[in-house]
Design a protein around this motif. Structure first.
Motif, PDB file in Angstrom:
ATOM      1  N   GLY A  42     201.131  54.209   5.608  1.00  0.00           N
ATOM      2  CA  GLY A  42     200.803  54.230   4.193  1.00  0.00           C
ATOM      3  C   GLY A  42     201.427  53.066   3.444  1.00  0.00           C
ATOM      4  O   GLY A  42     201.775  52.032   4.023  1.00  0.00           O
ATOM      5  N   GLY A  43     201.588  53.234   2.138  1.00  0.00           N
ATOM      6  CA  GLY A  43     202.160  52.167   1.322  1.00  0.00           C
ATOM      7  C   GLY A  43     201.287  50.930   1.348  1.00  0.00           C
ATOM      8  O   GLY A  43     200.065  51.000   1.220  1.00  0.00           O
ATOM      9  N   SER A  44     201.901  49.779   1.559  1.00  0.00           N
ATOM     10  CA  SER A  44     201.174  48.504   1.596  1.00  0.00           C
ATOM     11  C   SER A  44     200.919  48.088   3.033  1.00  0.00           C
ATOM     12  O   SER A  44     201.287  46.997   3.473  1.00  0.00           O
ATOM     13  N   ASP A  45     200.277  48.978   3.773  1.00  0.00           N
ATOM     14  CA  ASP A  45     200.047  48.736   5.194  1.00  0.00           C
ATOM     15  C   ASP A  45     198.559  48.508   5.448  1.00  0.00           C
ATOM     16  O   ASP A  45     197.709  48.865   4.638  1.00  0.00           O
ATOM     17  N   ASN A  46     198.268  47.906   6.584  1.00  0.00           N
ATOM     18  CA  ASN A  46     196.902  47.830   7.090  1.00  0.00           C
ATOM     19  C   ASN A  46     196.975  47.638   8.602  1.00  0.00           C
ATOM     20  O   ASN A  46     198.066  47.590   9.174  1.00  0.00           O
ATOM     21  N   ALA A  47     195.830  47.559   9.249  1.00  0.00           N
ATOM     22  CA  ALA A  47     195.805  47.527  10.709  1.00  0.00           C
ATOM     23  C   ALA A  47     196.555  46.324  11.276  1.00  0.00           C
ATOM     24  O   ALA A  47     197.254  46.435  12.291  1.00  0.00           O
ATOM     25  N   ALA A  48     196.408  45.164  10.650  1.00  0.00           N
ATOM     26  CA  ALA A  48     197.057  43.961  11.164  1.00  0.00           C
ATOM     27  C   ALA A  48     198.568  44.041  11.038  1.00  0.00           C
ATOM     28  O   ALA A  48     199.305  43.589  11.923  1.00  0.00           O
ATOM     29  N   ILE A  49     199.058  44.621   9.947  1.00  0.00           N
ATOM     30  CA  ILE A  49     200.500  44.741   9.742  1.00  0.00           C
ATOM     31  C   ILE A  49     201.107  45.664  10.793  1.00  0.00           C
ATOM     32  O   ILE A  49     202.055  45.308  11.492  1.00  0.00           O
ATOM     33  N   SER A  50     200.573  46.875  10.908  1.00  0.00           N
ATOM     34  CA  SER A  50     201.173  47.863  11.792  1.00  0.00           C
ATOM     35  C   SER A  50     201.175  47.426  13.253  1.00  0.00           C
ATOM     36  O   SER A  50     202.128  47.693  13.991  1.00  0.00           O
ATOM     37  N   TRP A  51     200.108  46.759  13.691  1.00  0.00           N
ATOM     38  CA  TRP A  51     199.932  46.550  15.127  1.00  0.00           C
ATOM     39  C   TRP A  51     200.009  45.078  15.527  1.00  0.00           C
ATOM     40  O   TRP A  51     199.636  44.716  16.642  1.00  0.00           O
ATOM     41  N   TYR A  52     200.549  44.239  14.654  1.00  0.00           N
ATOM     42  CA  TYR A  52     200.571  42.788  14.858  1.00  0.00           C
ATOM     43  C   TYR A  52     201.166  42.359  16.206  1.00  0.00           C
ATOM     44  O   TYR A  52     200.529  41.596  16.945  1.00  0.00           O
ATOM     45  N   PRO A  53     202.357  42.810  16.605  1.00  0.00           N
ATOM     46  CA  PRO A  53     202.943  42.252  17.828  1.00  0.00           C
ATOM     47  C   PRO A  53     202.527  42.961  19.110  1.00  0.00           C
ATOM     48  O   PRO A  53     202.902  42.520  20.194  1.00  0.00           O
ATOM     49  N   LEU A  65     190.970  49.465  19.354  1.00  0.00           N
ATOM     50  CA  LEU A  65     190.340  49.423  18.037  1.00  0.00           C
ATOM     51  C   LEU A  65     191.374  49.832  17.004  1.00  0.00           C
ATOM     52  O   LEU A  65     191.911  50.941  17.053  1.00  0.00           O
ATOM     53  N   ALA A  66     191.697  48.943  16.079  1.00  0.00           N
ATOM     54  CA  ALA A  66     192.592  49.265  14.964  1.00  0.00           C
ATOM     55  C   ALA A  66     191.789  49.152  13.680  1.00  0.00           C
ATOM     56  O   ALA A  66     191.131  48.139  13.446  1.00  0.00           O
ATOM     57  N   LEU A  67     191.809  50.199  12.868  1.00  0.00           N
ATOM     58  CA  LEU A  67     190.956  50.194  11.682  1.00  0.00           C
ATOM     59  C   LEU A  67     191.769  50.253  10.400  1.00  0.00           C
ATOM     60  O   LEU A  67     192.866  50.805  10.354  1.00  0.00           O
ATOM     61  N   ASP A  68     191.214  49.640   9.355  1.00  0.00           N
ATOM     62  CA  ASP A  68     191.741  49.785   7.996  1.00  0.00           C
ATOM     63  C   ASP A  68     191.136  51.048   7.397  1.00  0.00           C
ATOM     64  O   ASP A  68     189.910  51.140   7.227  1.00  0.00           O
ATOM     65  N   LEU A  69     191.965  52.026   7.079  1.00  0.00           N
ATOM     66  CA  LEU A  69     191.471  53.249   6.452  1.00  0.00           C
ATOM     67  C   LEU A  69     190.982  52.957   5.034  1.00  0.00           C
ATOM     68  O   LEU A  69     191.429  51.990   4.404  1.00  0.00           O
TER      69      LEU A  69
END
Length: 308
Positions: A42-53, A65-69
């Protein structure tokens, strides 16, 4: 990077027309392993932030598959629902539309809450669970009545008032991003930059506001799944930083102990985002779960007769 948007290594950005809007997907991999669907926090997150590395390594031998809710990232035209159960149903439909009706579901924080609900509401869609500091497993926000009362009051702010407040909160986004982890020096600079961009996006914060409004009740959490998770039979992995200041590691301990096939990995010197701060430890644990799931998914259903 795509323009000024963050992309994990090896990820392809796909915009999927869906139910009157467009869902931004990050996809990678094409191997024989069981697909993985990833949900951000949540907060200021998105798929690229959470799963970047970690996305590229997870995709080494399987589709990922990583999705932006809705209400986050670059998904547009779909109103964020708020209740995590409704969002779970939506996520299942998105994954199916993208070609993954059954997968290992991964989620961090809010995304972990939603992934747990996918397992409870749509068990046939879930081959396994990969959870990082999941929400939805406590009776009180912040673990105390004082913090819960403050969270409840925050959800009572009318949405038209919340929108400009969210923009003001974005001014401190860089410091917030670094506060999510135990050691701020472990945060990749591109992730922090994307976190700041996400916090300043038009409509930023409303998806998480609606989630909190739906889940935080006046005297306790409405989304506490602590007892219900006993019914989840899919193999599950919980990864939780011991220095997490946002979600108590005790929540994951109790849930993992209650579930019939769950492993808990506690990571020292690590805060809320173990998959970012201690990516190596996360990937090592995830590889064990995925190997188990792959072996189970290859077995024929009980009773199948393959003899001539």
């Amino acid at each position: 990077m795509t323009g000024d948007r963050l992309l994990p290594a090896g990820a392809r950005e796909v915009f999927l027309p869906f139910e009157g809007g467009t869902v931004r997907l990050l996809t990678g991999g094409a191997g024989p392993g069981t697909p993985v669907v990833l949900l951000h926090g949540g907060g200021s997150d998105n798929a690229a932030i959470s799963w970047y590395p970690v996305l590229a390594e997870l995709a080494r031998d399987r589709p990922v598959l990583a999705l932006d809710l809705p209400g986050f990232g670059y998904t547009t035209g779909i109103e964020p629902a708020g209740p995590p159960g409704t969002t779970a149903d939506l996520a299942v439909r998105i994954a199916a539309a993208a070609g993954h009706p059954r997968a290992v579901w991964g989620g961090v924080s809010m995304g972990g809450d939603i992934a747990l609900r996918v397992a409870l509401r749509r068990p046939g869609a879930v081959a396994g669970l990969l959870l990082v500091a999941p929400g939805g497993l406590t009776g009180l926000a912040g673990g105390s009545r004082t913090r819960h009362a403050a969270a409840w009051l925050g959800t009572r702010i009318p949405e038209p008032v919340m929108r400009p407040l969210a923009r003001l909160a974005g001014l401190g986004a860089r410091a917030t991003a670094r506060a999510v982890v135990h050691d701020p020096d472990t945060m990749p600079a591109p992730v922090v930059d994307e976190f700041v961009r996400e916090s300043r996006r038009p409509g930023a914060g409303i998806g998480f506001y609606r989630y909190n409004r739906a889940t935080v009740g006046p005297g306790g959490m409405r989304d506490d799944l602590s007892e219900q998770v006993r019914a989840i039979s899919a193999p599950a992995l919980f990864v939780h930083g011991l220095q997490d200041r946002w979600v108590s590691p005790g929540d994951s301990r109790r849930a993992a102990a209650a579930m019939p096939d769950a492993e808990l990995v506690e990571v020292g010197r690590c805060g809320h985002w173990a998959q970012l701060e201690r990516a190596g430890a996360f990937l090592e644990s995830a590889a064990r779960l995925l190997t188990r799931v792959d072996d189970a998914e290859r077995k024929p259903p009980a009773g199948d007769d393959h003899h001539a």
